[in-house]
Design a protein around this motif. Structure first.
Motif, PDB file in Angstrom:
ATOM      1  N   THR A 221     -14.731 101.804-147.053  1.00  0.00           N
ATOM      2  CA  THR A 221     -16.085 101.110-146.784  1.00  0.00           C
ATOM      3  C   THR A 221     -15.843  99.813-146.446  1.00  0.00           C
ATOM      4  O   THR A 221     -14.955  99.027-147.101  1.00  0.00           O
ATOM      5  CB  THR A 221     -16.951 101.016-148.150  1.00  0.00           C
ATOM      6  N   ILE A 222     -16.143  99.402-145.610  1.00  0.00           N
ATOM      7  CA  ILE A 222     -16.466  97.801-145.174  1.00  0.00           C
ATOM      8  C   ILE A 222     -18.111  97.528-145.184  1.00  0.00           C
ATOM      9  O   ILE A 222     -18.439  97.828-144.127  1.00  0.00           O
ATOM     10  CB  ILE A 222     -15.722  97.323-143.754  1.00  0.00           C
TER      11      ILE A 222
ATOM     12  N   ASP B 294     -12.249  99.678-150.759  1.00  0.00           N
ATOM     13  CA  ASP B 294     -13.727  98.882-150.729  1.00  0.00           C
ATOM     14  C   ASP B 294     -13.634  97.401-150.114  1.00  0.00           C
ATOM     15  O   ASP B 294     -13.215  96.675-150.768  1.00  0.00           O
ATOM     16  CB  ASP B 294     -13.952  98.971-152.043  1.00  0.00           C
ATOM     17  N   GLY B 295     -14.312  97.007-149.004  1.00  0.00           N
ATOM     18  CA  GLY B 295     -14.345  95.913-148.297  1.00  0.00           C
ATOM     19  C   GLY B 295     -15.858  95.374-148.807  1.00  0.00           C
ATOM     20  O   GLY B 295     -16.683  96.135-148.323  1.00  0.00           O
TER      21      GLY B 295
ATOM     22  N   ALA C  48      -5.809  95.301-145.901  1.00  0.00           N
ATOM     23  CA  ALA C  48      -6.025  95.467-144.603  1.00  0.00           C
ATOM     24  C   ALA C  48      -5.235  96.468-143.859  1.00  0.00           C
ATOM     25  O   ALA C  48      -5.805  97.613-143.054  1.00  0.00           O
ATOM     26  CB  ALA C  48      -5.964  94.414-143.718  1.00  0.00           C
ATOM     27  N   ARG C  49      -4.066  96.486-144.487  1.00  0.00           N
ATOM     28  CA  ARG C  49      -3.092  97.691-143.623  1.00  0.00           C
ATOM     29  C   ARG C  49      -3.316  99.017-144.081  1.00  0.00           C
ATOM     30  O   ARG C  49      -2.696  99.923-143.651  1.00  0.00           O
ATOM     31  CB  ARG C  49      -1.499  97.116-143.964  1.00  0.00           C
ATOM     32  N   GLU C  50      -4.363  99.191-145.132  1.00  0.00           N
ATOM     33  CA  GLU C  50      -4.387 100.445-145.583  1.00  0.00           C
ATOM     34  C   GLU C  50      -5.690 100.910-144.938  1.00  0.00           C
ATOM     35  O   GLU C  50      -6.204 101.915-144.763  1.00  0.00           O
ATOM     36  CB  GLU C  50      -5.014 100.568-147.072  1.00  0.00           C
ATOM     37  N   LEU C  51      -6.353 100.072-143.788  1.00  0.00           N
ATOM     38  CA  LEU C  51      -7.571 100.635-143.222  1.00  0.00           C
ATOM     39  C   LEU C  51      -7.219 101.218-142.029  1.00  0.00           C
ATOM     40  O   LEU C  51      -6.136 101.024-141.347  1.00  0.00           O
ATOM     41  CB  LEU C  51      -8.515  99.276-142.793  1.00  0.00           C
ATOM     42  N   PRO C  52      -8.108 102.061-141.440  1.00  0.00           N
ATOM     43  CA  PRO C  52      -7.950 102.621-140.147  1.00  0.00           C
ATOM     44  C   PRO C  52      -7.701 101.317-139.108  1.00  0.00           C
ATOM     45  O   PRO C  52      -8.344 100.501-139.370  1.00  0.00           O
ATOM     46  CB  PRO C  52      -9.171 103.466-139.711  1.00  0.00           C
ATOM     47  N   MET C  53      -7.021 101.702-138.018  1.00  0.00           N
ATOM     48  CA  MET C  53      -7.001 100.365-137.243  1.00  0.00           C
ATOM     49  C   MET C  53      -7.981  99.714-136.779  1.00  0.00           C
ATOM     50  O   MET C  53      -8.198  98.418-136.843  1.00  0.00           O
ATOM     51  CB  MET C  53      -5.962 100.875-135.900  1.00  0.00           C
ATOM     52  N   GLU C  54      -8.966 100.491-136.297  1.00  0.00           N
ATOM     53  CA  GLU C  54     -10.253  99.572-135.786  1.00  0.00           C
ATOM     54  C   GLU C  54     -10.981  98.968-136.740  1.00  0.00           C
ATOM     55  O   GLU C  54     -11.571  97.980-136.671  1.00  0.00           O
ATOM     56  CB  GLU C  54     -11.205 100.717-134.984  1.00  0.00           C
ATOM     57  N   TYR C  55     -10.986  99.444-138.349  1.00  0.00           N
ATOM     58  CA  TYR C  55     -11.463  98.646-139.275  1.00  0.00           C
ATOM     59  C   TYR C  55     -10.629  97.273-139.777  1.00  0.00           C
ATOM     60  O   TYR C  55     -11.092  96.545-139.890  1.00  0.00           O
ATOM     61  CB  TYR C  55     -11.577  99.611-140.331  1.00  0.00           C
ATOM     62  N   ALA C  56      -9.338  97.620-139.512  1.00  0.00           N
ATOM     63  CA  ALA C  56      -8.627  96.397-139.688  1.00  0.00           C
ATOM     64  C   ALA C  56      -8.838  95.427-138.951  1.00  0.00           C
ATOM     65  O   ALA C  56      -8.847  94.166-139.144  1.00  0.00           O
ATOM     66  CB  ALA C  56      -6.883  96.834-139.876  1.00  0.00           C
TER      67      ALA C  56
END
Lengths: 472, 398
Positions: free
Chosen positions: A267-268, A295-296, A448-456
């Motif tokens: 989640t962001i 969880d962001g 951040a590096r655990e997020l899918p790229m577009e989310y990062a």
């Protein structure tokens, strides 16, 4: 003579929330404010729900009325339960493809970037929630062929009633807390996902939610069942337009992770700064299963959210990565909860938080090791970064161990942005603002590096937005 | 705190008095008062009593005078070793009594309300006291209420060691109010060596003067239920507070330690370290360490540490370090807590070298306490403590 504004056209938009537009409010006008048995009955009737669900809702309403407000956490007195619309039916029917969507809804999603996401085939299916009901939904055919169910929750109840009835409320009973009871009474929308045995969903399933009616509460309900040995990654993102009075978002997310399955839920959360975001999220893990919460929390006025994992089977594993960012007027009261109920279970909580501009971040967590959960391991690490003198950071980690054979560790540090780091970056030609944003990005990088790229990328952009005006 | 009318926050047809309730937003908002009526007898669901078995506490909360009988006081206070610093006792409202300690819970408020004349110890300014100042408190019978309030003043630049020793049995509530003068160096040791049926609840508050050093050492070994709260705030910049604790809980014992360091002044330090071991069924220890760093407390440094060693099945250790920080201008802040059992590898290593298991276990436990014992640095306390730990370990027969 020209005014300052004429000379600087950009000034007008300065300080305006980027996602703070609102479409004309058509669906909302007819929806009633307030909460009563009548409203709950009406929601259930409009959705043509089976009688057992109507009963569940009414029972939950009673529980909501009985349950006290939380006696800890944030100041919630700004919520006026009688001034919220509990159900807003979209004037449009569910559309089969993107082109069928009405123009104003399409515009909204364009600003959120959904079509791009879809074009690039980065997401497997898009369930976009518009005014409490999913109006647009598409699943790639190969997913269907694998037997994966990915629908909005109302459709889930209609089309998969037996499965739904078996698991609905099994992880989070309606009496769990006041806001879970509220959600059970008035829920609407959300995602329903079933992943069959052994199926590995390669691409993240994604859904966007938007609050689009003034004072409208968003009470989505998500239910994910990952059968034995399966894997799924679900991504939830939120943005909401700015309105005058306070909005309430109170979702419930239930996840059942069966033997040796693995679920990741990302989640962001970026609600606009007037939303009360009070969410109950919980997963149960059977033997050998893994649950990961990423969880962001960037937006909202107040967030109280503690994703939980109940480790019920041997060798089950729970992990929470949490980042919180609080700016002016915000309180992010977030954390995690891990309950060890079986031997050889392990849990990890990593929490990073940044507070600036008078904002407040709180880590609140619970690690509980029940009797019989021997050889359990848990580690909790909290880091907080304060970038000025007026912001606030709190850590409230509860640990409850009822078994001798466990290893339990908690650590927290709070630091400020070091002068040395700033000086170093500035001497390399970065402005103070850029340098500050870079330090903050470095601080949250492990998550951040655990997020899918577009989310990062989105997260980085949000951090930059948040850090604007943080210095000088 | 904003008060709003209950009506505004209601679901229809339902009045929920809690709906208008704003939770405390900071540790400093917790209630303190001299009025007994402000603290109802706790039922156990309150935040500050959530771990304590209040239903087993009997009459320790009752607002009653000390149960002294003709020639048979509920507790005997032996002040022979503090005569050098004994001052006129203080009635309620007689400063400095009440200037530092305002009761923060039911136990403290009944102790305060039922102590007519508070024992007053005064260390003269610029004086170094070489001998430990020892106050012995002996409870004369289980179930008998005993209230106490002590005021301890260390004059500017004085230096001393004060030991409170608790033995026997009683339903004891005791308040300790400490004023550490500017530049003073004061160590307070509170030793709980009660019988197995004693109940003891205490609140120890200190105000640390400019550039003063204050050490509070809690050693809790005996008693059925013991709860000692050690709180600190500062009267000026540069103060140093060190709060240390060692506890060893056996079957049936509930030993609880709470501390609250209120960083209300710039450039002060606080270091909180508590270590405990548990053995036996239902042995329960609680440690709650709160630190609040206020806006004005720039340049401070704080660290809290709690370690628990669980030796047998059925024991339970709760450990809650809470940190609230309102300014980023600090030298450092952190906390750590851990709970674990013996390290099997250490045990294996020792046994592989021919040390029998019982002996090896003792060595591991001794090693666990070694650093905090070294930090206590008060020979007679260390001796008592080590002897007690040996005895506890011998009692398990392992």
């Amino acid at each position: 003579m020209s005014t300052i504004e004429e000379l600087n056209p950009g000034l007008k938009d300065l300080g305006r929330y980027e996602y703070g537009w609102a479409d004309s409010d058509e669906a909302g006008a007819s929806a009633k404010r307030g909460l009563s048995e009548e409203i709950v009955n009406d929601i259930s009737r409009r959705k043509n729900e089976p009688a057992w669900m109507t009963e569940r809702r009414l029972k939950a309403l009673k529980l909501f009325e009985k349950k006290p407000m939380p006696t800890w956490g944030s100041d919630l007195t700004g919520i006026d339960f009688q001034n919220i619309k509990y159900f807003v039916k979209s004037t449009e029917k569910q559309a089969a493809s993107w082109d069928d969507l009405p123009e104003d809804i399409k515009n909204t999603y364009d600003k959120l970037g959904i079509p791009e996401a879809e074009k690039q085939r980065l997401v497997a299916g898009v369930a976009a929630q518009y005014e409490s009901e999913v109006v647009y939904h598409q699943i790639r055919e190969d997913l269907e062929a694998q037997g994966v169910i990915f629908v909005d929750t109302d459709t889930g109840l209609r089309e998969h009633e037996d499965l739904f009835k078996e698991y609905f409320g099994s992880v989070i009973p309606s009496g769990d807390n006041k806001f879970a009871a509220l959600n059970t009474a008035v829920w609407s929308g959300g995602s329903f996902i079933y992943v069959p045995k052994g199926v590995h969903v390669d691409i993240p399933l994604q859904a966007y939610f938007r609050i689009n009616t003034e004072n409208m509460g968003q009470f989505e309900r998500t239910l994910i069942i990952a059968d034995e040995g399966s894997y799924v990654h679900y991504v939830e993102g939120c943005t909401a337009p700015i309105y005058k009075s306070d909005s309430l978002h109170s979702a419930v997310v239930e996840i059942v992770v069966k033997k040796n399955a693995r679920v990741r839920y990302t989640t962001i959360q970026n609600w606009s700064n007037n939303v009360y975001n009070l969410v109950t999220k919980r997963a149960t893990c059977d033997e050998g299963a893994t649950m990961e919460w990423v969880d962001g929390n960037i937006g909202s006025k107040v967030t109280m959210k503690y994703p939980a994992v109940f480790l019920l089977g041997e060798h089950a594993k729970g992990e929470t990565l949490s980042i919180a960012f609080a700016g002016e007027g915000q309180h992010q009261d977030a954390g995690a909860k891990m309950v060890h109920a079986a031997p050889n279970t392990s849990s990890t909580i990593v929490s990073k938080s940044v507070a600036r501009g008078g904002g407040r971040t709180s880590y609140r967590g619970l690690v509980q090791v029940l009797e019989g959960a021997e050889h359990s391991k848990s580690s909790v690490v909290c880091d907080a970064l304060l970038v000025d003198q007026i912001s606030r950071s709190d850590t409230y980690p509860y640990v409850d161990v009822r078994e001798d054979d466990v290893q339990m560790g908690h650590e927290a540090t709070v630091s400020k942005v070091s002068e040395d780091q700033l000086f170093y970056l500035r001497s390399r030609g970065l402005s103070e603002e850029e340098a500050m944003a870079m330090i903050v990005r470095g601080f949250v990088e492990p998550i951040a590096r655990e997020l899918p790229m577009e989310y990062a990328l989105e997260l980085n952009r949000l951090i930059e937005l948040q850090m604007e005006g943080a210095v000088g | 705190m904003t008060l709003i009318t209950p009506e505004r926050n209601q679901a229809a047809g339902h009045v929920d008095p809690a709906a208008a309730y704003v939770p405390d937003q900071s540790r400093a908002e917790r209630r303190t008062s001299f009025e007994v009526a402000d603290f109802p007898v706790p039922h156990g669901r309150e935040e500050e009593w959530r771990f304590t078995p209040v239903d087993r506490l009997g009459n320790v909360f009752s607002d009653t005078p000390t149960d002294d009988r003709e020639g048979d006081p509920a507790a005997t206070f032996d002040a022979t070793e503090v005569e050098a610093v004994l001052a006129e006792p203080l009635g309620p409202g007689a400063a400095p009594r009440g200037t530092v300690l305002v009761p923060a819970d039911r136990a403290a408020v009944v102790a305060s309300a039922n102590t007519d004349q508070a024992l007053h110890l005064k260390l003269a300014a610029d004086t170094v006291y070489d001998e430990p100042l020892r106050l012995r408190i002996h409870g004369n019978g289980a179930g008998r209420r005993s209230n106490a309030h002590y005021v301890l003043e260390a004059g500017p630049h004085s230096q001393g060691l004060v030991i409170l020793e608790h033995t026997g049995s009683a339903e004891h509530t005791g308040n300790l109010e400490v004023i550490v003068g500017d530049g003073a160096n004061l160590t307070v040791v509170t030793l709980q060596q009660w019988e197995d049926d004693a109940h003891h609840l205490g609140q120890h508050d200190a105000l640390v003067g400019r550039d003063a050093a204050y050490r509070h050492i809690a050693v809790t070994l005996g008693g059925a239920i013991v709860r000692v709260n050690s709180n600190v705030r500062y009267a000026g910049p540069g103060g140093e507070a060190t709060l240390l604790g060692v506890y060893f809980a056996d079957a049936g014992q509930h030993l609880e330690h709470r501390s609250f360091v209120d960083h209300n002044a710039p450039r002060c330090t606080s270091l909180v370290t508590y270590k405990g071991a548990l053995q036996g069924d239902t042995a329960h220890t609680v440690w709650v360490g709160d630190v609040l760093i206020r806006k004005e407390a720039e340049g401070i440094e704080t660290y809290e540490l709690n370690r628990n060693l669980v030796l047998t099945d059925g024991a339970r250790a709760d450990s809650v370090p809470n940190l609230e920080i309102e300014t980023g201008e600090i030298a450092g802040a952190g906390h750590a807590s851990s709970t674990g059992r013996f390290d099997d590898e250490q045990l294996f290593y020792l046994m592989a070298r021919g040390i029998p298991e019982a002996e090896a276990r003792k060595l591991v436990v001794r090693g666990f306490f070694a650093d905090i014992v070294a930090r206590i640095g008060v020979p007679e306390v260390v001796d008592t403590l080590m002897a007690a730990i040996e005895a506890e370990l011998a009692a398990t027969g392992s």
